[in-house]
Design an enzyme around this catalytic site. Sequence first.
Site, PDB file in Angstrom:
ATOM      1  N   GLY A 248      -6.795 -15.009  -0.427  1.00  0.00           N
ATOM      2  CA  GLY A 248      -7.221 -15.502   0.738  1.00  0.00           C
ATOM      3  C   GLY A 248      -7.191 -16.695   1.292  1.00  0.00           C
TER       4      GLY A 248
ATOM      5  CB  ILE B 219     -11.851 -11.953   1.830  1.00  0.00           C
ATOM      6  CG1 ILE B 219     -11.490 -12.399   2.129  1.00  0.00           C
ATOM      7  CG2 ILE B 219     -13.220 -12.199   1.218  1.00  0.00           C
ATOM      8  CD1 ILE B 219     -11.374 -13.569   3.080  1.00  0.00           C
TER       9      ILE B 219
ATOM     10  CB  CYS C 237      -7.494   3.086   3.929  1.00  0.00           C
ATOM     11  SG  CYS C 237      -5.770   2.138   3.289  1.00  0.00           S
TER      12      CYS C 237
ATOM     13  N   GLY D 171      -0.243  -1.576   9.505  1.00  0.00           N
ATOM     14  CA  GLY D 171      -1.203  -0.112   9.810  1.00  0.00           C
ATOM     15  C   GLY D 171      -0.231  -0.066   9.273  1.00  0.00           C
ATOM     16  CG  LEU D 172      -1.874  -0.423   5.565  1.00  0.00           C
ATOM     17  CD1 LEU D 172      -3.195   0.720   5.136  1.00  0.00           C
ATOM     18  CD2 LEU D 172      -2.452  -0.743   4.066  1.00  0.00           C
TER      19      LEU D 172
ATOM     20  CG  ASN E 297      -6.159  -1.144   1.933  1.00  0.00           C
ATOM     21  OD1 ASN E 297      -7.444  -1.857   2.476  1.00  0.00           O
ATOM     22  ND2 ASN E 297      -5.025  -1.246   2.649  1.00  0.00           N
TER      23      ASN E 297
ATOM     24  CG  ASN F  93      -1.333  -7.193   8.709  1.00  0.00           C
ATOM     25  OD1 ASN F  93      -1.325  -6.343   8.794  1.00  0.00           O
ATOM     26  ND2 ASN F  93      -1.667  -8.007   8.198  1.00  0.00           N
TER      27      ASN F  93
ATOM     28  N   GLY G 115       0.921  -1.311  -0.251  1.00  0.00           N
ATOM     29  CA  GLY G 115       0.483  -0.253  -0.127  1.00  0.00           C
ATOM     30  C   GLY G 115       0.550   0.506  -0.316  1.00  0.00           C
TER      31      GLY G 115
ATOM     32  CE  LYS H 197      -6.139  -7.040  -0.985  1.00  0.00           C
ATOM     33  NZ  LYS H 197      -5.741  -6.690  -0.162  1.00  0.00           N
TER      34      LYS H 197
END
Length: 300
Positions: A242, A190, A129, A71-72, A126, A68, A45, A164
Amino acid sequence: MNTSVEIAGVKFKNPVMTASGTFGSGMEYSDFVDLGRLGAVVTKGVANIPWEGNPVPRVAEVYGGMLNAIGLQNPGVEVFANRDLKFLEGYDTKVIVNVCGKTVEDYLEVIERLSDEKRVDMLEINVSCPNVKEGAIAFGQKAEALFDITKKIKEKAKQPVIMKLSPNVTSISEMAKAAEAAGADAISLINTITGMKIDIYKKKFVLANRTGGMSGPAIKPVAVRMVYEASHAVKIPVIGMGGISNYEDAIEFIMAGATAIAVGAANFHNPYATVEIVDGIERYMQEQGIEDINEIRGIV
């Protein structure tokens, strides 16, 4: 045999992609994987400015996968464009840039910056977020918010747009329809399922963020079901992901309706997973007498 697939006018040599956040921008895996053999590299990202990500610990192993809460973390679009995209110029593969943001304006800044980058074939948005203007509810958890951001992105984007989708919703079909109605060229799903792990001896959360996104083989049946539902709800292409670990998993997603598939958590324990899946799909097609990978899409 024909292993190529097409999404929004972009032709991929095979349906195997990397899942965002699990493969860097390809540079990190290039010693293990011939990037030119992949259908596409989907980047980690990218935001308009550098993001530090969440505090540690932010990764935890769980039964059947991992959690995980990274936090991008990313260096921002300028570093990405000047470093990562330059690196990818040397490879014969499609490049899909995953874009993240905390406001609609954040996303649009990245999209405008990348609009003239010839190495960017598609954008993957994405929408998991947290939307800071809506009390940190993810853009992808309300159909109205998803429609709104998709429409605004499509107005600005020069490359085809993949939305996404988050699985943390009541109806994945409703979300898929909202993305399609707003003009999305494709959807991918997903993203991770929200999970939690507690250390019963330390008597505290394992992740500093408390919750994290679960990925890995344990989520595959949920992902296959959602890809099946989404692909029957819309006419635009679906990219499935996924828990894909091998070629059998990949074929399962394609039979559920996916045009292409993305490999995520498997890259962490087997850096060769993507090319092994490319080889496995080709073997399967030879053994089954399948001349065109598109013949088996959505056959169940």
